[in-house]
Design a protein around this motif. Structure first.
Motif, PDB file in Angstrom:
ATOM      1  N   ARG A 156      24.412 -14.151 -97.744  1.00  0.00           N
ATOM      2  CA  ARG A 156      25.221 -14.860 -99.090  1.00  0.00           C
ATOM      3  C   ARG A 156      24.601 -14.853-100.288  1.00  0.00           C
ATOM      4  N   HIS A 157      23.931 -13.698-100.928  1.00  0.00           N
ATOM      5  CA  HIS A 157      23.522 -13.952-102.111  1.00  0.00           C
ATOM      6  C   HIS A 157      24.209 -13.560-103.404  1.00  0.00           C
ATOM      7  N   THR A 158      25.309 -12.485-103.203  1.00  0.00           N
ATOM      8  CA  THR A 158      25.931 -12.085-104.141  1.00  0.00           C
ATOM      9  C   THR A 158      27.434 -12.698-104.278  1.00  0.00           C
ATOM     10  N   TRP A 159      27.911 -13.291-105.329  1.00  0.00           N
ATOM     11  CA  TRP A 159      29.266 -13.878-105.110  1.00  0.00           C
ATOM     12  C   TRP A 159      30.208 -12.556-105.992  1.00  0.00           C
ATOM     13  N   LEU A 160      31.043 -11.790-105.052  1.00  0.00           N
ATOM     14  CA  LEU A 160      31.745 -10.641-105.446  1.00  0.00           C
ATOM     15  C   LEU A 160      33.035 -10.451-104.976  1.00  0.00           C
ATOM     16  N   LYS A 161      33.807 -10.397-105.884  1.00  0.00           N
ATOM     17  CA  LYS A 161      35.397 -10.165-105.523  1.00  0.00           C
ATOM     18  C   LYS A 161      35.671 -11.285-104.632  1.00  0.00           C
ATOM     19  N   GLY A 162      35.680 -12.493-105.076  1.00  0.00           N
ATOM     20  CA  GLY A 162      36.150 -13.576-104.260  1.00  0.00           C
ATOM     21  C   GLY A 162      35.416 -13.823-102.821  1.00  0.00           C
ATOM     22  N   GLU A 163      34.265 -13.593-102.779  1.00  0.00           N
ATOM     23  CA  GLU A 163      33.672 -13.738-101.454  1.00  0.00           C
ATOM     24  C   GLU A 163      32.145 -13.672-101.810  1.00  0.00           C
ATOM     25  N   TRP A 164      31.175 -14.308-100.722  1.00  0.00           N
ATOM     26  CA  TRP A 164      29.798 -14.434-100.716  1.00  0.00           C
ATOM     27  C   TRP A 164      29.570 -13.108-100.001  1.00  0.00           C
ATOM     28  N   THR A 165      28.616 -12.245-100.539  1.00  0.00           N
ATOM     29  CA  THR A 165      28.173 -10.928 -99.780  1.00  0.00           C
ATOM     30  C   THR A 165      26.747 -10.807 -99.464  1.00  0.00           C
ATOM     31  N   ASP A 166      26.391 -10.431 -98.191  1.00  0.00           N
ATOM     32  CA  ASP A 166      25.009 -10.134 -98.023  1.00  0.00           C
ATOM     33  C   ASP A 166      24.336  -8.841 -98.512  1.00  0.00           C
ATOM     34  N   ASP A 167      23.243  -8.871 -99.029  1.00  0.00           N
ATOM     35  CA  ASP A 167      22.525  -7.665 -99.674  1.00  0.00           C
ATOM     36  C   ASP A 167      21.388  -6.989 -98.993  1.00  0.00           C
ATOM     37  N   LEU A 168      21.309  -5.991 -98.699  1.00  0.00           N
ATOM     38  CA  LEU A 168      20.145  -5.278 -98.022  1.00  0.00           C
ATOM     39  C   LEU A 168      19.436  -4.627 -99.162  1.00  0.00           C
ATOM     40  N   LEU A 169      18.132  -4.819 -98.894  1.00  0.00           N
ATOM     41  CA  LEU A 169      16.968  -4.440-100.132  1.00  0.00           C
ATOM     42  C   LEU A 169      16.224  -3.276 -99.625  1.00  0.00           C
ATOM     43  N   PHE A 170      16.036  -2.284-100.478  1.00  0.00           N
ATOM     44  CA  PHE A 170      15.110  -0.919-100.088  1.00  0.00           C
ATOM     45  C   PHE A 170      14.172  -0.674-101.162  1.00  0.00           C
ATOM     46  N   GLY A 171      13.166   0.140-100.872  1.00  0.00           N
ATOM     47  CA  GLY A 171      12.077   0.446-101.674  1.00  0.00           C
ATOM     48  C   GLY A 171      11.561   1.636-101.242  1.00  0.00           C
ATOM     49  N   LEU A 172      11.219   2.629-102.274  1.00  0.00           N
ATOM     50  CA  LEU A 172      10.667   3.925-102.056  1.00  0.00           C
ATOM     51  C   LEU A 172       9.610   3.967-102.997  1.00  0.00           C
ATOM     52  N   LEU A 173       8.324   4.292-102.450  1.00  0.00           N
ATOM     53  CA  LEU A 173       7.023   4.431-103.411  1.00  0.00           C
ATOM     54  C   LEU A 173       6.912   5.987-103.658  1.00  0.00           C
ATOM     55  N   ALA A 174       6.018   6.169-104.874  1.00  0.00           N
ATOM     56  CA  ALA A 174       5.894   7.647-105.123  1.00  0.00           C
ATOM     57  C   ALA A 174       5.220   8.358-103.893  1.00  0.00           C
ATOM     58  N   GLU A 175       4.280   7.695-103.410  1.00  0.00           N
ATOM     59  CA  GLU A 175       3.633   8.317-102.355  1.00  0.00           C
ATOM     60  C   GLU A 175       4.348   8.630-100.941  1.00  0.00           C
ATOM     61  N   ASP A 176       5.429   7.913-100.779  1.00  0.00           N
ATOM     62  CA  ASP A 176       6.241   8.041 -99.709  1.00  0.00           C
ATOM     63  C   ASP A 176       7.261   9.054 -99.928  1.00  0.00           C
ATOM     64  N   HIS A 177       7.455   9.434-101.292  1.00  0.00           N
ATOM     65  CA  HIS A 177       8.611  10.341-101.430  1.00  0.00           C
ATOM     66  C   HIS A 177       8.335  11.719-101.028  1.00  0.00           C
ATOM     67  N   GLY A 178       9.570  12.378-100.139  1.00  0.00           N
ATOM     68  CA  GLY A 178       9.556  13.496 -99.517  1.00  0.00           C
ATOM     69  C   GLY A 178       9.886  13.270 -98.158  1.00  0.00           C
ATOM     70  N   GLY A 179       9.171  12.379 -97.231  1.00  0.00           N
ATOM     71  CA  GLY A 179       9.610  12.215 -96.017  1.00  0.00           C
ATOM     72  C   GLY A 179       9.350  13.581 -95.244  1.00  0.00           C
TER      73      GLY A 179
END
Length: 310
Positions: A156-179
């Motif tokens: 419930r981090h973001t108030w958007l369009k009349g409701e509280w929403t949960d946010d998922l966070l992601f990260g990608l490091l240069a050394e992990d790029h490619g997969g």
């Protein structure tokens, strides 16, 4: 950094121009597209013209947001956009993406975002972040296919369009790029239920859907071939698989090759996390290959292997 546009296997990634306004306004006005985004649908024509003008004038690589236009290769017209926001320190950035509904589930967002990430990391960016609404499972899976790692769940981090929403966070490091990159295998699998097979490979294994037999442009098989819904194409990285729907049992074995044991482990974590039936977790075979095995809905055995260690 090379000048835009950049041509990928199926797309052209380029700057926006004034001719993009109608297509841009159309897909951003779709309620399904706007549902988890910051803007409201519909997007007025005047607002679309203003945004496209801003996108066209922005400087790629400069601090702030830059929006890449994505069109089908060969002049197929605008089908979406990929946005990046470069931090003032020029060492990190954020990523976002939008694809028109008619062109979703074909791997275009993944292909375009990979192109943009290649450009970002090529400039010395060390980290790219992304976030999405926790209900937006399609975007979360796309980020995972690109190699992003989950880094948090803000309740419930973001108030958007009349409701509280949960946010998922992601990260990608240069050394992990490619997969992990699968680089060999193009069989034609006989399956009992085409829709179930396409859904498994797309939703669980992260393959894009190229076409189905019901698409008009795909009607090129001989008259004695199976009738619809008999055939479909899916792919991931450099692998393409064809499915042909035929009654009965037709189990076979597929060999999917990756470059290293670490990539086998990464695919094991990705696919088992999505509910794939892992028959044998990764281990070193007597002949030296590091391999795991899993089953698809028809019982086909997928062997994912890396070369023997030297």
């Amino acid at each position: 950094m090379d000048e835009l546009p950049v041509v990928t296997e199926r797309l052209t990634v380029r700057r926006f121009d004034a001719a993009d306004v109608p297509a841009f306004a159309a897909y951003r006005s779709d309620p399904a597209v706007a549902r988890y985004q910051s803007w409201d649908a519909p997007v007025p024509d005047a607002e679309a013209r203003r945004l496209v003008a801003e996108f066209a004038a922005a400087g790629e690589g400069a601090p702030g947001w830059f929006q890449y236009a994505v069109e089908l290769r060969g002049g197929g017209g605008l089908i979406g956009d990929v946005g990046v926001c470069v931090d003032p320190n020029r060492m990190q950035a954020e990523l976002g993406f939008t694809i028109a509904p008619a062109h979703q589930r074909r791997g275009y967002a993944t292909e375009a975002a990979r192109c943009v990430l290649d450009r970002l990391f090529g400039t010395g960016i060390r980290r790219v972040s992304a976030e999405c609404d926790a209900r937006n499972t399609a975007s979360a899976r796309l980020l995972e296919r690109l190699g992003f790692r989950p880094e948090g769940h803000r309740r419930r981090h973001t108030w958007l369009k009349g409701e509280w929403t949960d946010d998922l966070l992601f990260g990608l490091l240069a050394e992990d790029h490619g997969g992990p990159e699968i680089f060999a295998c193009r069989p034609n699998l006989l399956v009992r239920d085409l829709a179930a097979s396409v859904a498994f490979y797309a939703d669980v294994l992260g393959f894009w859907v190229g076409w189905r037999w019901s698409d008009r442009q795909a009607r090129f098989l001989a008259g004695d071939e199976p009738t619809e819904p008999g055939t479909a194409l899916v792919g991931r990285d450099q692998v393409q698989l064809m499915f042909t729907q035929v009654d009965g049992s037709h189990t076979t074995r597929l060999h999917l090759d990756v470059s290293s044991a670490a990539q086998v482990d990464e695919l094991f974590r990705e696919w088992s996390g999505r509910g794939a039936e892992i028959a044998e977790p990764p281990f070193v075979r007597p002949w030296g290959m590091y391999e795991m095995r899993l089953h698809d809905p028809d019982g086909n055995v997928l062997r994912v292997s890396s070369p023997p260690a030297h």
